[in-house]
Scaffold this active site. Structure first.
Site, PDB file in Angstrom:
ATOM      1  N   CYS A  83       0.843  -1.200   0.000  1.00 39.51           N
ATOM      2  CA  CYS A  83       0.000   0.000   0.000  1.00 39.51           C
ATOM      3  C   CYS A  83       0.882   1.257   0.000  1.00 39.51           C
ATOM      4  O   CYS A  83       1.654   1.455  -0.930  1.00 39.51           O
ATOM      5  CB  CYS A  83      -1.010  -0.035   1.143  1.00 39.51           C
ATOM      6  SG  CYS A  83      -2.370   1.155   0.889  1.00 39.51           S
ATOM      7  N   HIS A 192      -3.819  -4.633  -0.524  1.00 35.00           N
ATOM      8  CA  HIS A 192      -3.439  -5.257   0.737  1.00 35.00           C
ATOM      9  C   HIS A 192      -3.538  -6.778   0.607  1.00 35.00           C
ATOM     10  O   HIS A 192      -4.632  -7.322   0.726  1.00 35.00           O
ATOM     11  CB  HIS A 192      -4.378  -4.797   1.865  1.00 35.00           C
ATOM     12  CG  HIS A 192      -4.129  -3.403   2.331  1.00 35.00           C
ATOM     13  ND1 HIS A 192      -3.181  -3.098   3.277  1.00 35.00           N
ATOM     14  CD2 HIS A 192      -4.711  -2.235   1.981  1.00 35.00           C
ATOM     15  CE1 HIS A 192      -3.187  -1.787   3.491  1.00 35.00           C
ATOM     16  NE2 HIS A 192      -4.102  -1.246   2.717  1.00 35.00           N
ATOM     17  N   GLU A 194      -2.714  -8.915   2.764  1.00 39.25           N
ATOM     18  CA  GLU A 194      -3.125  -9.472   4.061  1.00 39.25           C
ATOM     19  C   GLU A 194      -4.633  -9.348   4.280  1.00 39.25           C
ATOM     20  O   GLU A 194      -5.170  -9.966   5.202  1.00 39.25           O
ATOM     21  CB  GLU A 194      -2.348  -8.795   5.195  1.00 39.25           C
ATOM     22  CG  GLU A 194      -2.809  -7.416   5.604  1.00 39.25           C
ATOM     23  CD  GLU A 194      -2.344  -6.287   4.701  1.00 39.25           C
ATOM     24  OE1 GLU A 194      -2.555  -5.122   5.067  1.00 39.25           O
ATOM     25  OE2 GLU A 194      -1.765  -6.560   3.607  1.00 39.25           O
TER      26      GLU A 194
END
Length: 213
Positions: A83, A192, A194
């Site tokens: 990011c 992202h 994750e």
């Protein structure tokens, strides 16, 4: 140190725990720290980032993160930016008329997206180039984005002197922007991983596995 020893760089940016947990699930031994030597020595370094470009650069410089990144890359040691952690790898960022110098690992400007609805928030497909190791097996999947700024023009030209980076693109509201870059030891994603479910987990697994390749 175990194989696939990863440091998530702690420099005051938010949402670090989810990155730590996702990397652990991907098979890495993970430590969250801002320690210069630890970040320099780990098999892999992850630089997350949320919020404003200028604030992230200030935080990064406070732990000498820009120097850590530069020294790791000079030694061919892997770094992954996520990011705003990807954005700060470019030459400069422009937010609200304020220009901030980035790490300048790649030329380019991080600027506001030119789309009818900003921020770009949600799941999006990406255009992956042939030969991508990062996206192996998840080229057609969707990833989770949340950002108002991006790199809308890739300006690095290698003229075949060195291997050209692999650049992945995405589109929001008719505006194209860089979604990921693979450039030797330096990789980065605007989205992202994750927060991107199984697809993001597979991408992180690909990166962690590459550390011991």
């Amino acid at each position: 140190m175990s194989t696939n020893d990863v440091v998530v760089l702690d420099y005051g940016s938010g949402n670090l725990r989810s990155a730590v947990r996702a990397l652990e699930r991907a098979g890495a031994h993970v430590e969250l720290t801002g320690d210069f030597d630890r970040a320099l020595e780990a098999d892999g370094l992850v630089v997350p980032g949320v919020g404003a470009f200028a604030a992230c650069m200030a935080g990064l410089r406070s732990v000498k993160g820009d120097r850590i990144i530069g020294r790791r890359l000079a030694g061919g040691r892997p770094v992954l930016g996520i990011c705003v952690g990807m954005q700060i790898l470019f030459g400069r960022g422009v937010e609200h008329g304020v220009e901030t110098e980035g790490c300048d690992e790649w030329p380019g400007v991080v600027e506001r997206l030119q789309a009818p609805v900003v921020p770009h928030m949600g799941w999006n497909t990406v255009e992956v180039p042939e030969g991508s190791a990062l996206f192996a097996g998840v080229e057609a999947e969707r990833f989770y984005f949340v950002h108002s700024y991006g790199v809308r023009d890739w300006t690095l030209r290698t003229n075949d002197r060195t291997r050209a980076p692999l650049v992945t693109w995405a589109e929001h509201g008719g505006d194209r922007f860089v979604a990921a870059v693979e450039n030797g030891p330096l990789s980065a994603t605007q989205f992202h991983p994750e927060k991107s479910g199984d697809a993001g987990a597979a991408l992180l697994h690909n990166w962690v596995r590459s550390l011991s390749a």
